[in-house]
Design an enzyme around this catalytic site. Structure first.
Site, PDB file in Angstrom:
ATOM      1  CE  LYS A 194      -3.561   2.438   2.582  1.00 47.17           C
ATOM      2  NZ  LYS A 194      -4.590   2.367   3.621  1.00 47.17           N
ATOM      3  CE  LYS A 246      -6.180   1.973  -0.236  1.00 47.09           C
ATOM      4  NZ  LYS A 246      -6.668   1.970   1.110  1.00 47.09           N
TER       5      LYS A 246
HETATM    6  C1  PBG Z   1      -6.948   3.503   5.657  1.00 48.41           C
HETATM    7  C2  PBG Z   1      -7.529   3.417   4.308  1.00 48.41           C
HETATM    8  C3  PBG Z   1      -7.491   4.391   3.312  1.00 48.41           C
HETATM    9  C4  PBG Z   1      -8.162   3.852   2.225  1.00 48.41           C
HETATM   10  C5  PBG Z   1      -8.615   2.596   2.574  1.00 48.41           C
HETATM   11  N1  PBG Z   1      -8.193   2.328   3.867  1.00 48.41           N
HETATM   12  C6  PBG Z   1      -6.981   5.765   3.342  1.00 48.41           C
HETATM   13  C7  PBG Z   1      -5.572   6.019   3.641  1.00 48.41           C
HETATM   14  O1  PBG Z   1      -4.720   5.137   3.714  1.00 48.41           O
HETATM   15  O2  PBG Z   1      -5.286   7.206   3.828  1.00 48.41           O
HETATM   16  C8  PBG Z   1      -8.356   4.549   0.930  1.00 48.41           C
HETATM   17  C9  PBG Z   1      -9.316   3.902  -0.019  1.00 48.41           C
HETATM   18  C10 PBG Z   1      -9.667   4.760  -1.159  1.00 48.41           C
HETATM   19  O3  PBG Z   1      -9.094   5.835  -1.390  1.00 48.41           O
HETATM   20  O4  PBG Z   1     -10.592   4.358  -1.892  1.00 48.41           O
HETATM   21  N2  PBG Z   1      -7.654   2.706   6.553  1.00 48.41           N
END
Ligand code: PBG
Length: 322
Positions: A194, A246
């Site tokens: 991520k 991601k």
């Molecule tokens: C954090 C989380 C995020 C997203 C999913 N889980 C935001 C981040 O890491 O700041 C983003 C998902 C999206 O943008 O669709 N729990």
């Protein structure tokens, strides 16, 4: 000219015959938001078509998902109260645990319930964990809260826990905590690779995050090519059941690398900014929305994602089925 590749493009039937990548409803995972204390769904302004559900309306969303052939939803909760340690996340009757319990009772075994396992929706500062004296996210203290949260979510009936916090060692510690609580069948969908991304903006509005700043101290730096392989291997060795990359579109190389090294299913998360970008372009009349979305979904399948987490899951499962 012996080879004429156009021969296999002459008709729709011919193209269908030789296509080697498929897209089915079971490839799509639908993210859902639920907000505490509302009684009607509320639109998320930056994400046209996406709503914050009420605790009641999310149950109808589960019915819709089942009806179009989806097999999984991923649930994010927006609590009324936030504090420094995100304590609502670990309360047995806290919003996310409560919604998972009701969703399980409502949907039975016909839908895989994935619960987001992270503290950012629950902390008043918006970071994914608790802070140390210097204001940095404290990895190990955060992981022990994740373990408590995992046991609550497992008891509530989640099938898979989406570990989205990017703390080191989170998957292994959560696995041990689940097993010690007797929750041996509760799995982990690890957000293994991520990245600290500019594409999460609309999501933060959807969960009303108080966050200001960045997550570069714990999410990956997109200037590194091979670090994802380390993260993915590590999560698999710690017991991850599914690994996820991601965001998705700007990371097709990483999706491909994951597919090559992973023995467990690979997922990709087409995130909020990627969604909003296409919706905005379509609304401005500059691209054919459905064609663009199908092309993106197939690109992820071609890169090697078995599963795609997308806000278009419901609509496109319906289109595929037609
Ligand atoms: C954090 C989380 C995020 C997203 C999913 N889980 C935001 C981040 O890491 O700041 C983003 C998902 C999206 O943008 O669709 N729990």
């Amino acid at each position: 000219m012996l080879s004429r590749p156009r021969r296999l493009r002459t008709s729709q039937a011919m193209r269908d015959l030789v296509a080697d990548v498929s897209l089915e409803p079971q490839n799509l995972i639908l993210p859902l938001f639920v907000k505490e204390g509302i009684d009607q769904p509320q639109p998320v302004p930056t994400m046209p078509g996406v709503v914050q559900h009420s605790e009641q309306s999310i149950l109808s969303a589960l019915d819709e998902a089942i009806a179009v052939g989806l097999k999984a939803v991923m649930i994010f909760a927006v609590p009324l109260e936030r504090d420094a340690t995100g304590s609502v996340a670990c309360q047995t009757d806290g919003i996310l645990n409560r919604v998972i319990r009701n969703a399980r009772a409502h949907a039975g075994d016909s839908l895989v319930l994935i619960a987001d396992l992270c503290l950012d929706e629950f902390t008043d500062h918006g970071h994914c964990g608790v802070l140390d004296a210097s204001g940095a996210v404290d990895n190990d203290a955060t992981v022990s809260l994740y373990c408590q949260m995992a046991v609550e979510l497992g008891r509530a009936g989640a099938d898979l826990l989406g570990t989205s916090g990017m703390m080191d060692g989170q998957v292994g510690h959560i696995r041990v905590a689940l097993d010690q609580a007797g929750l041996v069948s509760t799995g982990v969908l690890a957000y293994a690779a991520k990245f600290a991304s500019g594409f999460y903006g609309p999501f933060r509005q959807a969960v009303e995050s108080q966050f200001a700043g960045d997550r570069k101290g714990y999410q990956q730096d997109y200037r590194r090519t091979r670090e994802s392989e380390l993260e993915i291997r590590q999560d698999i060795s710690e017991g991850a059941d599914i690994v996820m990359v991601k965001p998705a579109l700007a990371y097709l190389d990483i999706v491909r690398a994951a597919a090559e090294i992973s023995e467990v299913p690979v997922a990709a998360y087409l995130v909020s900014g990627e969604y909003a970008m296409v919706e905005a372009a379509a609304a401005a009349g500059v691209l054919d929305r459905d064609a663009a979305i199908f092309e993106m979904l197939y690109a992820l399948r071609r890169a090697g994602a078995q599963l795609i987490c997308t806000y278009w899951a419901l609509e496109f499962a319906r289109k595929i089925a037609r």
